[in-house]
Design an enzyme around this catalytic site. Structure first.
Site, PDB file in Angstrom:
ATOM      1  N   LYS A  73       0.842  -1.189   0.000  1.00  0.00           N
ATOM      2  CA  LYS A  73       0.000   0.000   0.000  1.00  0.00           C
ATOM      3  C   LYS A  73       0.879   1.242   0.000  1.00  0.00           C
ATOM      4  O   LYS A  73       1.892   1.302   0.705  1.00  0.00           O
ATOM      5  CB  LYS A  73      -0.903  -0.019   1.232  1.00  0.00           C
ATOM      6  CG  LYS A  73      -1.931   1.096   1.290  1.00  0.00           C
ATOM      7  CD  LYS A  73      -2.828   0.920   2.522  1.00  0.00           C
ATOM      8  CE  LYS A  73      -3.893   1.991   2.618  1.00  0.00           C
ATOM      9  NZ  LYS A  73      -4.776   1.790   3.797  1.00  0.00           N
ATOM     10  N   SER A 147      -9.347   1.551   2.816  1.00  0.00           N
ATOM     11  CA  SER A 147      -8.552   2.357   1.914  1.00  0.00           C
ATOM     12  C   SER A 147      -7.484   1.538   1.189  1.00  0.00           C
ATOM     13  O   SER A 147      -6.864   2.030   0.237  1.00  0.00           O
ATOM     14  CB  SER A 147      -7.883   3.495   2.696  1.00  0.00           C
ATOM     15  OG  SER A 147      -7.041   2.983   3.716  1.00  0.00           O
ATOM     16  N   SER A 171      -9.762  -0.708   6.967  1.00  0.00           N
ATOM     17  CA  SER A 171      -9.144  -0.692   5.639  1.00  0.00           C
ATOM     18  C   SER A 171      -8.478  -2.000   5.254  1.00  0.00           C
ATOM     19  O   SER A 171      -8.204  -2.231   4.076  1.00  0.00           O
ATOM     20  CB  SER A 171      -8.116   0.443   5.565  1.00  0.00           C
ATOM     21  OG  SER A 171      -8.737   1.685   5.750  1.00  0.00           O
TER      22      SER A 171
END
Length: 598
Positions: A73, A147, A171
Site C-alpha cells: 500500500k 482504503s 481498511s
C-alpha cells in the site's frame, strides 16, 4: 498463476519455476489490468533486479519467503520508490524501507508494486484517489473497498502472493470481504508502523491480505517483530488474551444489533453462516452489541479525527486545495476540535472499554458481518460520507478497543458478489484467530480471490504461539479445576486435549488440601491417561515450576500421537500410600466418580 506461498515454494524447489520467470509473468499480467487502477508505481525491471540477483545467489530453502511476490500500500515506504499516500503533491522518496517491508524482504519476499488507495488512508471505498477509482475484482462497477484498495484487488486478481495494507477503521478488512480474501488486522503494535504515513497514529496497524489463513500466518510470523524505532511497538509475549477451549464459544450481535442497510442478500448469507457454525458444533451466543456500535462512532465522530490532521498538518495547511474533496473535508473538521473534545473522547472510550470487557467472561471470540452491505461506485459518488460510514459499522471500533481481527469469506451473495464475516478477540489473539479461520474457511468457500485459487487443507499444527513450549497437565491444572489459573495468569493457552501413550499408571496422592495426581511411567502395566496440552510462555516456566510441590516435577511425557512434551511426573516414592486410579482414564473422570452430580 497459482501464487499460494506453498505452491510457489514447491515449484521453486523442483526447478519448474524461478523468481525471474515469475516476476516477468506477473508484470505482464499486471499491465493487462491497467484500467482497474491498481498501482501508483509498478516496479521496473531495473528496480527489481536487485531483489532477483540477491535471490539467485541463495538457495530456495534458505529463507522463509524466498521468491514470494507481494505488493505494498502506498502509504508504506519502500526504499527508492516514491511514497505518495495517493496524493501526488505529498510524494517523497524514502531512503529506507518501512520496518515491516524490510523484514519481509530480508525473508526473501519480492516487492512488485506500490498500490492505489483512498487518499491518506481516509475511506473504506477505494474511490478517493487521483490515480483513479480502484475497481472490484468481481464486478467492475462495484467498489473495491478501501482504503487498502489496490492491495486487495491485486491479490484477488492473482498478481501477487500476499499484500500489505493498513487498517485504522477497517481498511484491511472491508476490501478483503469485497474481493474474497483473508484480511488480518493484527493487534496494535505487533507489526511495526515505522515508515508508515500515519492516519490515526495511535490506532494504525499494518494489515495483511492473503489467499488463505496459512499464508497470512506465514507473513505475520515473519513480520511480527518488536521495533525500537516505533513508539507504539509491543511484543506478543506481553499480551495475555484469555485461553480458548478446543471449540471456542462465539458471540454474535443479537437481532436488534444486526444492521444490513436493508440488504436482504447480505442478511441471508449471514444467517446461513451462523447455521453452518452451529452445524459444526460451535456454541453461538447472542449479545447486545450496542456498546460496540456506539464505540464505532467515536473514530470519525470524535477527537480522533484530530490525529489525521496532526499527521499531515503542515502539508495540509499549504495544500488543502489539492486534496480529494471528501478527504479534505474530513480532515479539515479537526480544526473545530479542542483539547476538551479530546478528553471527552477519552472518557467515552474508557466507558466503552469497561462496558465491553465483561463479555469475554462468557465468549471466547466475537463474530460480525464484515460490512452491512456493498455499494456500487455510482452510489458512493452520490453520498461519499454517508455510505462510507455504513461500511464502518462493524469495523471502526476494533482498534479503539484493542482487538485482533480476521476477515474471512463466507461465500457469495445471490448477486454473486463475495461477502464475509469478521472474527475478533482481545489483543494477542492473532494466531488463535488465524487457526480458527483456517479451520472454518473451506466450510464456506473452496477457492480464494477472483481467480479461483484452491484452498489448502486445514493444518492446526502450523499455528503455534512463539517462544512457548507445550506443557501437559493431568490434574488440578486442567480447565475448570482449582489451579488452572496458574496457567492462564501466565499467558498459557490451551492447544489440545489428548491422551498419553499407553505407558502410564495414575494415582491420587496422599495429602492435601488440594487433591493432587501422580503420573508414573510403567511400560508393562500402563494405560493412556487424559491430558491437556498448553502452550506456556518460556519466560514464565520458571515461576510455574516453583509452584510445583514435591514429589511432583516436570519431565518428558509421551503422548498417544507419539511426540514427547514437558509434563507433570511423579517421583516413585510419591505413590506410597496413594490410591491408584489408572482405570478411570484421567483426573476429570476420577473427580466425577468421587463427587457424582446430585
Amino acid at each position: 498463476m497459482d501464487c499460494r506461498i506453498s505452491q510457489l515454494q514447491t515449484s521453486y524447489e523442483s526447478g519448474e519455476l524461478t523468481p525471474r520467470k515469475l516476476v516477468a509473468t506477473l508484470r505482464q499480467q499486471a499491465r493487462e489490468y491497467a484500467d482497474y487502477n491498481l498501482f501508483t508505481h509498478l516496479l521496473t525491471e531495473q528496480e527489481l533486479e536487485f531483489y532477483l540477483t540477491r535471490l539467485e545467489s541463495t538457495d530456495p530453502n534458505s529463507l522463509p519467503l524466498w521468491g514470494i511476490p507481494f505488493v505494498i500500500k502506498d502509504n508504506i515506504d519502500l526504499e527508492g520508490i516514491p511514497t505518495t499516500a495517493a496524493c501526488k503533491e505529498f510524494a517523497y522518496m524514502p531512503k529506507q524501507s518501512a520496518t515491516v517491508v524490510q523484514l519481509l524482504i530480508d525473508a526473501g519476499a519480492i516487492p512488485l508494486a506500490k498500490t492505489n488507495m483512498d487518499q491518506f488512508a481516509t475511506g473504506l471505498v477505494g474511490t478517493r484517489s487521483p490515480y483513479g477509482v480502484c475497481h472490484n475484482a468481481f464486478d467492475f462497477d462495484m467498489i473495491s473497498g478501501g482504503s487498502s484498495s489496490g492491495s486487495a484487488v491485486a491479490l484477488s486478481l492473482g498478481l501477487c502472493s500476499f499484500s500489505l495494507g493498513t487498517d485504522t477503521a477497517g481498511s484491511g478488512r472491508v476490501p478483503a470481504a469485497f474481493n474474497n480474501l483473508i484480511g488480518l488486522k493484527p493487534s496494535k503494535g505487533l507489526l511495526s508502523t515505522s515508515g508508515v504515513v500515519p492516519a490515526v497514529r495511535s490506532q494504525d496497524v499494518v494489515s495483511i491480505f492473503a489467499l488463505n489463513a496459512q499464508d497470512a500466518y506465514t507473513v505475520f510470523d515473519t513480520a511480527a517483530q518488536p521495533d525500537s524505532t516505533d513508539d507504539f511497538s509491543r511484543t506478543e509475549i506481553t499480551l495475555t488474551p484469555p485461553a480458548w477451549p478446543t471449540k471456542p464459544v462465539i458471540g454474535i450481535p443479537d437481532k436488534n444489533s444486526l444492521i444490513f442497510n436493508d440488504d436482504a442478500k447480505a442478511e441471508a448469507n449471514f444467517i446461513e453462516t451462523i447455521k453452518t457454525l452451529k452445524t459444526l458444533g460451535f456454541e453461538i451466543k447472542e449479545i447486545d452489541f450496542q456498546p460496540w456500535l456506539e464505540t464505532a462512532k467515536l473514530l470519525y465522530g470524535g477527537a480522533w479525527v484530530a490525529e489525521r490532521y496532526a499527521a499531515i498538518e503542515s502539508f495540509f495547511e499549504a495544500n488543502e486545495s489539492v486534496l480529494d474533496p471528501t478527504v479534505g473535508n474530513i480532515i479539515a473538521g479537526a480544526r473545530n476540535l479542542s483539547a476538551v473534545d479530546a478528553y471527552k473522547g477519552s472518557y467515552a472510550l474508557q466507558k466503552a472499554q469497561n462496558e465491553t470487557q465483561s463479555i469475554w467472561k462468557t465468549v471466547d471470540c466475537l463474530l460480525t458481518p464484515t460490512t452491512p452491505t456493498i455499494f456500487s461506485i455510482e452510489e458512493i459518488e452520490s453520498d461519499p460520507i454517508g455510505l462510507n460510514s455504513i461500511l464502518g459499522t462493524y469495523t471502526n471500533f476494533m482498534n479503539l478497543l484493542d482487538y485482533a481481527a480476521v476477515a474471512m469469506p463466507t461465500g457469495f451473495r445471490a448477486d454473486q458478489m463475495p461477502t464475509g464475516i469478521t472474527l475478533f478477540a482481545p489483543a494477542g489473539s492473532d494466531r488463535k484467530l488465524l487457526q480458527l479461520t483456517d479451520e472454518l474457511h473451506a466450510h464456506f468457500v473452496d477457492v480464494a480471490g477472483a481467480k479461483k485459487t484452491p484452498l489448502p487443507t486445514a493444518n492446526s499444527s502450523l499455528f503455534q504461539t512463539p517462544d512457548t513450549i507445550p506443557l501437559a497437565v493431568v490434574g488440578a491444572h486442567l480447565t475448570d479445576f482449582p489451579l488452572n489459573t496458574q496457567l492462564t495468569e501466565r499467558g498459557a493457552q490451551l492447544l489440545k486435549t489428548t491422551q498419553t501413550a499407553p505407558k502410564y499408571r495414575f494415582f491420587e496422592l496422599a495429602g492435601g488440601p488440594i487433591l493432587k495426581p501422580g503420573l508414573v511411567k510403567d511400560d508393562s502395566k500402563g494405560s493412556s491417561i487424559e491430558v491437556e496440552v498448553w502452550a506456556m510462555p518460556k519466560q514464565h516456566l520458571g515461576s510455574f515450576l516453583a509452584l510445583i510441590p514435591s514429589p511432583l516435577g516436570l519431565g518428558k511425557v509421551e503422548l498417544i500421537e507419539g511426540d514427547q512434551v514437558v509434563g507433570f511426573i511423579c517421583e516413585p516414592y510419591g505413590i506410597e500410600g496413594a490410591t491408584e486410579i489408572t482405570e478411570t482414564g484421567g483426573w476429570r473422570n476420577w473427580m466425577q466418580q468421587k463427587n457424582p452430580p446430585k
